[in-house]
Scaffold this motif. Structure first.
Motif, PDB file in Angstrom:
ATOM      1  N   UNK A 138       0.817  -1.212   0.000  1.00 23.26           N
ATOM      2  CA  UNK A 138       0.000   0.000   0.000  1.00 23.26           C
ATOM      3  C   UNK A 138       0.846   1.256   0.000  1.00 23.26           C
ATOM      4  N   UNK A 139       2.169   1.088   0.109  1.00 25.42           N
ATOM      5  CA  UNK A 139       3.059   2.235   0.190  1.00 25.42           C
ATOM      6  C   UNK A 139       2.893   3.003   1.490  1.00 25.42           C
ATOM      7  N   UNK A 140       2.597   2.275   2.590  1.00 25.24           N
ATOM      8  CA  UNK A 140       2.317   2.924   3.864  1.00 25.24           C
ATOM      9  C   UNK A 140       2.952   2.165   5.027  1.00 25.24           C
ATOM     10  N   UNK A 141       2.997   2.836   6.171  1.00 20.87           N
ATOM     11  CA  UNK A 141       3.288   2.193   7.438  1.00 20.87           C
ATOM     12  C   UNK A 141       2.123   2.510   8.358  1.00 20.87           C
ATOM     13  N   UNK A 142       1.571   1.480   9.014  1.00 17.14           N
ATOM     14  CA  UNK A 142       0.455   1.639   9.936  1.00 17.14           C
ATOM     15  C   UNK A 142       0.981   1.587  11.367  1.00 17.14           C
ATOM     16  N   UNK A 143       0.526   2.493  12.210  1.00 16.24           N
ATOM     17  CA  UNK A 143       1.039   2.540  13.580  1.00 16.24           C
ATOM     18  C   UNK A 143       0.091   3.337  14.463  1.00 16.24           C
ATOM     19  N   UNK A 144       0.431   3.412  15.747  1.00 17.77           N
ATOM     20  CA  UNK A 144      -0.322   4.238  16.679  1.00 17.77           C
ATOM     21  C   UNK A 144       0.146   5.682  16.542  1.00 17.77           C
ATOM     22  N   UNK A 145      -0.813   6.578  16.403  1.00 19.43           N
ATOM     23  CA  UNK A 145      -0.552   8.015  16.437  1.00 19.43           C
ATOM     24  C   UNK A 145      -1.047   8.561  17.763  1.00 19.43           C
ATOM     25  N   UNK A 146      -0.154   9.195  18.504  1.00 15.40           N
ATOM     26  CA  UNK A 146      -0.517   9.910  19.723  1.00 15.40           C
ATOM     27  C   UNK A 146      -0.412  11.392  19.403  1.00 15.40           C
ATOM     28  N   UNK A 147      -1.556  12.079  19.432  1.00 15.09           N
ATOM     29  CA  UNK A 147      -1.601  13.476  19.012  1.00 15.09           C
ATOM     30  C   UNK A 147      -2.034  14.373  20.160  1.00 15.09           C
ATOM     31  N   UNK A 148      -1.184  15.323  20.514  1.00 14.23           N
ATOM     32  CA  UNK A 148      -1.526  16.279  21.561  1.00 14.23           C
ATOM     33  C   UNK A 148      -2.319  17.424  20.944  1.00 14.23           C
ATOM     34  N   UNK A 149      -3.405  17.747  21.596  1.00 12.18           N
ATOM     35  CA  UNK A 149      -4.315  18.758  21.076  1.00 12.18           C
ATOM     36  C   UNK A 149      -4.290  20.045  21.893  1.00 12.18           C
ATOM     37  N   UNK A 150      -3.514  20.068  22.954  1.00 18.81           N
ATOM     38  CA  UNK A 150      -3.389  21.241  23.811  1.00 18.81           C
ATOM     39  C   UNK A 150      -2.131  21.142  24.636  1.00 18.81           C
ATOM     40  N   UNK A 151      -1.984  22.041  25.595  1.00 19.97           N
ATOM     41  CA  UNK A 151      -0.753  22.100  26.367  1.00 19.97           C
ATOM     42  C   UNK A 151      -0.765  21.221  27.607  1.00 19.97           C
ATOM     43  N   UNK A 152      -1.924  20.765  28.042  1.00 18.76           N
ATOM     44  CA  UNK A 152      -1.977  19.895  29.207  1.00 18.76           C
ATOM     45  C   UNK A 152      -1.583  18.466  28.813  1.00 18.76           C
ATOM     46  N   UNK A 153      -0.966  17.722  29.733  1.00 10.97           N
ATOM     47  CA  UNK A 153      -0.551  16.357  29.387  1.00 10.97           C
ATOM     48  C   UNK A 153      -1.711  15.437  29.054  1.00 10.97           C
ATOM     49  N   UNK A 154      -2.916  15.803  29.467  1.00 11.76           N
ATOM     50  CA  UNK A 154      -4.081  14.971  29.159  1.00 11.76           C
ATOM     51  C   UNK A 154      -4.840  15.449  27.924  1.00 11.76           C
ATOM     52  N   UNK A 155      -4.359  16.485  27.268  1.00 13.84           N
ATOM     53  CA  UNK A 155      -4.957  16.938  26.004  1.00 13.84           C
ATOM     54  C   UNK A 155      -4.385  16.087  24.873  1.00 13.84           C
ATOM     55  N   UNK A 156      -4.900  14.883  24.726  1.00 16.35           N
ATOM     56  CA  UNK A 156      -4.287  13.931  23.812  1.00 16.35           C
ATOM     57  C   UNK A 156      -5.331  12.957  23.284  1.00 16.35           C
ATOM     58  N   UNK A 157      -5.133  12.504  22.083  1.00 16.38           N
ATOM     59  CA  UNK A 157      -5.970  11.470  21.475  1.00 16.38           C
ATOM     60  C   UNK A 157      -5.049  10.449  20.817  1.00 16.38           C
ATOM     61  N   UNK A 158      -5.551   9.227  20.676  1.00 15.04           N
ATOM     62  CA  UNK A 158      -4.744   8.165  20.061  1.00 15.04           C
ATOM     63  C   UNK A 158      -5.599   7.379  19.087  1.00 15.04           C
ATOM     64  N   UNK A 159      -5.043   7.138  17.904  1.00 15.84           N
ATOM     65  CA  UNK A 159      -5.724   6.361  16.876  1.00 15.84           C
ATOM     66  C   UNK A 159      -4.683   5.529  16.143  1.00 15.84           C
ATOM     67  N   UNK A 160      -5.158   4.555  15.390  1.00 12.34           N
ATOM     68  CA  UNK A 160      -4.295   3.844  14.449  1.00 12.34           C
ATOM     69  C   UNK A 160      -4.313   4.626  13.143  1.00 12.34           C
ATOM     70  N   UNK A 161      -3.137   4.915  12.607  1.00  8.97           N
ATOM     71  CA  UNK A 161      -3.040   5.773  11.429  1.00  8.97           C
ATOM     72  C   UNK A 161      -2.142   5.154  10.379  1.00  8.97           C
ATOM     73  N   UNK A 162      -2.340   5.563   9.133  1.00 10.83           N
ATOM     74  CA  UNK A 162      -1.523   5.125   7.999  1.00 10.83           C
ATOM     75  C   UNK A 162      -0.705   6.306   7.506  1.00 10.83           C
ATOM     76  N   UNK A 163       0.618   6.106   7.428  1.00 14.06           N
ATOM     77  CA  UNK A 163       1.533   7.158   7.009  1.00 14.06           C
ATOM     78  C   UNK A 163       2.152   6.767   5.666  1.00 14.06           C
ATOM     79  N   UNK A 164       2.075   7.612   4.640  1.00 11.54           N
ATOM     80  CA  UNK A 164       2.681   7.287   3.341  1.00 11.54           C
ATOM     81  C   UNK A 164       4.205   7.149   3.461  1.00 11.54           C
ATOM     82  N   UNK A 165       4.742   6.175   2.766  1.00 14.81           N
ATOM     83  CA  UNK A 165       6.190   5.966   2.771  1.00 14.81           C
ATOM     84  C   UNK A 165       6.922   6.898   1.804  1.00 14.81           C
ATOM     85  N   UNK A 166       6.173   7.632   0.998  1.00 16.63           N
ATOM     86  CA  UNK A 166       6.832   8.507   0.021  1.00 16.63           C
ATOM     87  C   UNK A 166       7.229   9.860   0.612  1.00 16.63           C
TER      88      UNK A 166
END
Length: 693
Positions: A138-166
């Motif tokens: 698929x030309x990708x790597x699949x992994x866990x994405x941890x994304x901070x949405x604010x400045x607090x340590x608990x302002x965070x979401x996690x999903x499985x994401x696909x990242x292009x290898x190109x």
């Protein structure tokens, strides 16, 4: 010639620099083509983790030069940071770089520098990635994405994401495809079925930790590489906040079998055991574990119809606490058998026949296998250590049954005659409960203690607290035992390796059971004439630092203590002073904060500082976001002016746990100096630690 000299005063060839140079262990073993790859520590290079490969000719070679640091910060404790495959251009590897937490790709044999695959983010702690799975088709790597949405340590979401290898996502977050939704706070990386049509992963939510309760989520993979029909298959979050996860089911690992069934490790029986389930069989009904001594509720017997245990109950663990995303305690082999890490207290590597339930263990001197495995044909690769050897990369040939060390081979940096001689023992604690511990008496081929003198002993409280102290060679232990100071590593109630009932002794009792169990072992050693009651100490790091500090406020048993990167203020830790992963851990360890706020205050060493009468050493990394320096600063303010001798050493550039050689040297020598002063030992081989009242 053996010299008689007071315990604790013995000369030793083991110095702190040797301890530091061999600190840490290899991790995250994998196979790329016909090569074995792994990460290993480099204390002398600022504590970075190097990615290393074993060439076909047997040579070990670093894949990436300094300062590349292959380490993820997802959940702060990280996890599987790399994935590799072989292309027409040779090996291709995707990895998380610690400095900026971006994913990079490189073909090391081409000589080209790594290229970033993911962008930076200015929000909070940015974007982080872990547990990658390469999907080159698929030309990708699949992994866990941890994304901070604010400045607090608990302002965070996690999903499985696909990242292009190109590299097209290196500048644009929008180029990253999200495969799962964020209905659950925590997820692991996906496991893909052999036919590529299904994905499975683990998920859980606050206030649970993954050893309290998890769900196995499954999805169908469309022709466009998207997830559909996402649903829970097995596992149980119990009643969640109502009981802190006491009624949940912890599934620690999942893998697909070649026949399309799903293999998983569940603790529903009270022990983490390997089971199999048909993903099209409807799963099994979610339910809470019955309380001890209670009869199952109607319908509970239906559970065994849809899923099947693969090994008759052995009262052993085939899994463990999921502190790092991507840990593996088992893997299927191409002939249908399973490589499994299992044991009670200690662990071994075995081969399990899922049809007959027969389990054949590998031979060797190793008593602890790290939760990382890889398979290549009929070969199993793992990382193991024993009482007389450090962690090595070991290969098991399942055709011949032969095991051999293939990389990171243990070499004795001093004469093995100076190694400690451990004893695994079980002590009796309050209410007659068992307490497991490893006892390391003073030992040296050059010295013996005077007749009638008992040695000083230091109780070591491990971190976690949901973890355990393994029975393996630790040069830091040798540093002290070869000088005539004994060590007692206590696997107090709450430790793993002894079943769910044992680890749940700490539920609501953190700061009580752990403190009592450590004290019970120390007192027993004194009562039996193994240790000098007047020269007992306690030490620990992280959760062990909490136990050490709490012990100094709860008992006068100890003459001194060493407290490293600890939790000292439960209220602060529960109200925003730690990272998201453990931000509600205290709900089960102490109790719901909203219901028992006074308990948080009453148990905290910060608010019991007036009860400390023994000297102590406090060690802290200034970059620690798990147990932040502010807790130490508040604690020291409470201790100030009370006349208690103490020292505080804070290290710039260090986080949670020390990785740099110079830091480790300073910490080890300072600890020895503390003991010398508190125990009245004559030592001139370390700088004198200045203690202030």
């Amino acid at each position: 010639m053996v010299t008689t000299a007071p315990y604790g005063s013995w000369a030793s060839p083991m110095d702190a620099r040797t301890v530091a140079a061999h600190d840490g262990r290899p991790a995250f073993v994998g196979v790329v083509g016909d090569e074995v790859w792994w990460t290993e520590p480099r204390p002398a290079e600022g504590g970075r983790r190097a990615l290393v490969r074993l060439r076909p000719d047997g040579a070990e070679e670093s894949v990436l030069p300094a300062p590349w640091n292959v380490r993820s910060r997802v959940l702060e404790y990280g996890g599987q940071p790399w994935a590799g495959t072989v292309t027409e251009h040779g090996p291709l590897v995707v990895f998380s770089n610690f400095a900026d937490q971006r994913l990079y790709v490189c073909t090391p044999d081409s000589g080209d520098a790594p290229r970033p695959l993911t962008p930076l983010s200015g929000a909070g702690a940015g974007l982080r990635w872990v547990d990658p799975v390469l999907r080159p088709e698929l030309g990708e790597v699949w992994c866990v994405l941890e994304e901070f949405t604010g400045d607090r340590p608990t302002d965070v979401r996690r999903v499985i994401a696909a990242v292009p290898l190109d590299g097209s996502a290196a500048e644009h977050r929008a180029s990253v495809r999200e495969l799962s939704d964020d209905r659950h706070r925590f997820v692991t990386g996906p496991r893909i079925s052999a036919d590529g049509r299904r994905a499975a992963w683990l998920a859980w939510d606050h206030p649970l930790m993954p050893w309290d309760g998890t769900l196995v989520m499954v999805a169908r993979i469309t022709g466009r590489g998207e997830f559909e029909d996402i649903r829970p298959l097995v596992g149980d979050l119990g009643t969640g906040a109502a009981d802190g996860g006491a009624s949940g089911e912890s599934v620690a690992q999942i893998e697909w079998a070649a026949d399309g069934s799903l293999l998983f490790v569940s603790d529903l029986s009270g022990w983490w055991e390997v089971q199999r389930i048909d993903p099209d069989g409807g799963g099994r009904p979610a339910r809470a574990r019955p309380s001890a001594g209670k009869a199952p509720r109607p319908g509970e017997d239906d559970v065994v119809v849809a899923s099947r245990g693969l090994c008759p109950s052995r009262q052993e663990e085939f899994g463990g606490p999921l502190w790092n995303v991507g840990q593996r305690w088992f893997l299927p082999l191409e002939n249908g058998t399973l490589a499994v890490i299992h044991g009670r207290g200690s662990t071994t590597l075995g081969i399990l026949d899922p049809v007959s339930g027969e389990l054949v263990d590998s031979a060797g001197p190793w008593t602890e296998w790290a939760p990382t495995l890889a398979v290549h044909g009929s070969r199993v690769l793992g990382i193991a250590a024993g009482p007389h050897s450090s962690y090595e990369i070991v290969e098991l040939d399942t055709c011949t049954g032969r095991t051999r060390v293939i990389a990171c081979r243990h070499t004795d940096v001093l004469d093995p005659a100076y190694h400690p001689r451990p004893q695994s023992r079980t002590f009796t604690g309050p209410d007659g409960r068992d307490i497991h511990a490893h006892i390391y008496p003073p030992h040296s081929p050059d010295h013996r203690g005077p007749d009638g003198e008992l040695p000083p002993f230091v109780v070591w409280a491990h971190g976690g607290p949901t973890g355990h102290a393994p029975l393996v060679l630790d040069l830091e232990i040798a540093y002290f035992t070869s000088r005539g100071i004994g060590i007692a590593e206590v696997n107090y109630g709450g430790s793993t390796g002894y079943g769910r009932e044992y680890r749940e002794r700490l539920r609501g009792q953190w700061g009580v059971v752990d403190v009592e169990d450590c004290a019970a072992v120390a007192a027993a050693l004194a009562d039996e004439g193994t240790a000098d009651r007047a020269r007992l100490a306690i030490r620990g790091g992280s959760a062990g630092g909490w136990t050490a500090a709490a012990s100094l406020t709860a008992t006068d048993l100890y003459a001194c203590g060493t407290i490293s990167y600890p939790i000292l203020d439960l209220t602060g830790w529960a109200t925003g002073e730690t990272h998201d992963f453990e931000s509600q851990y205290l709900e089960s360890l102490v109790g719901p904060f909203a219901e028992v706020p006074d308990r948080y205050r009453e148990r905290s060493p910060l608010h019991r500082a007036d009860r400390i009468a023994a000297p102590f050493l406090l060690l802290q990394g200034l970059d620690d976001v798990i147990c932040p320096p502010v807790q130490c600063e508040r604690f020291l303010a409470e201790v100030a002016g009370r006349g208690i001798p103490h020292a505080y050493l804070a290290f710039a550039g260090e986080g949670h746990g020390f990785r740099r050689a110079d830091t480790i040297v300073r910490a080890v020598e300072a600890e020895l100096s503390l003991y010398a002063q508190a125990f009245g030992l004559a030592r001139s081989d370390v700088p004198v630690l200045e203690l202030r009242g």
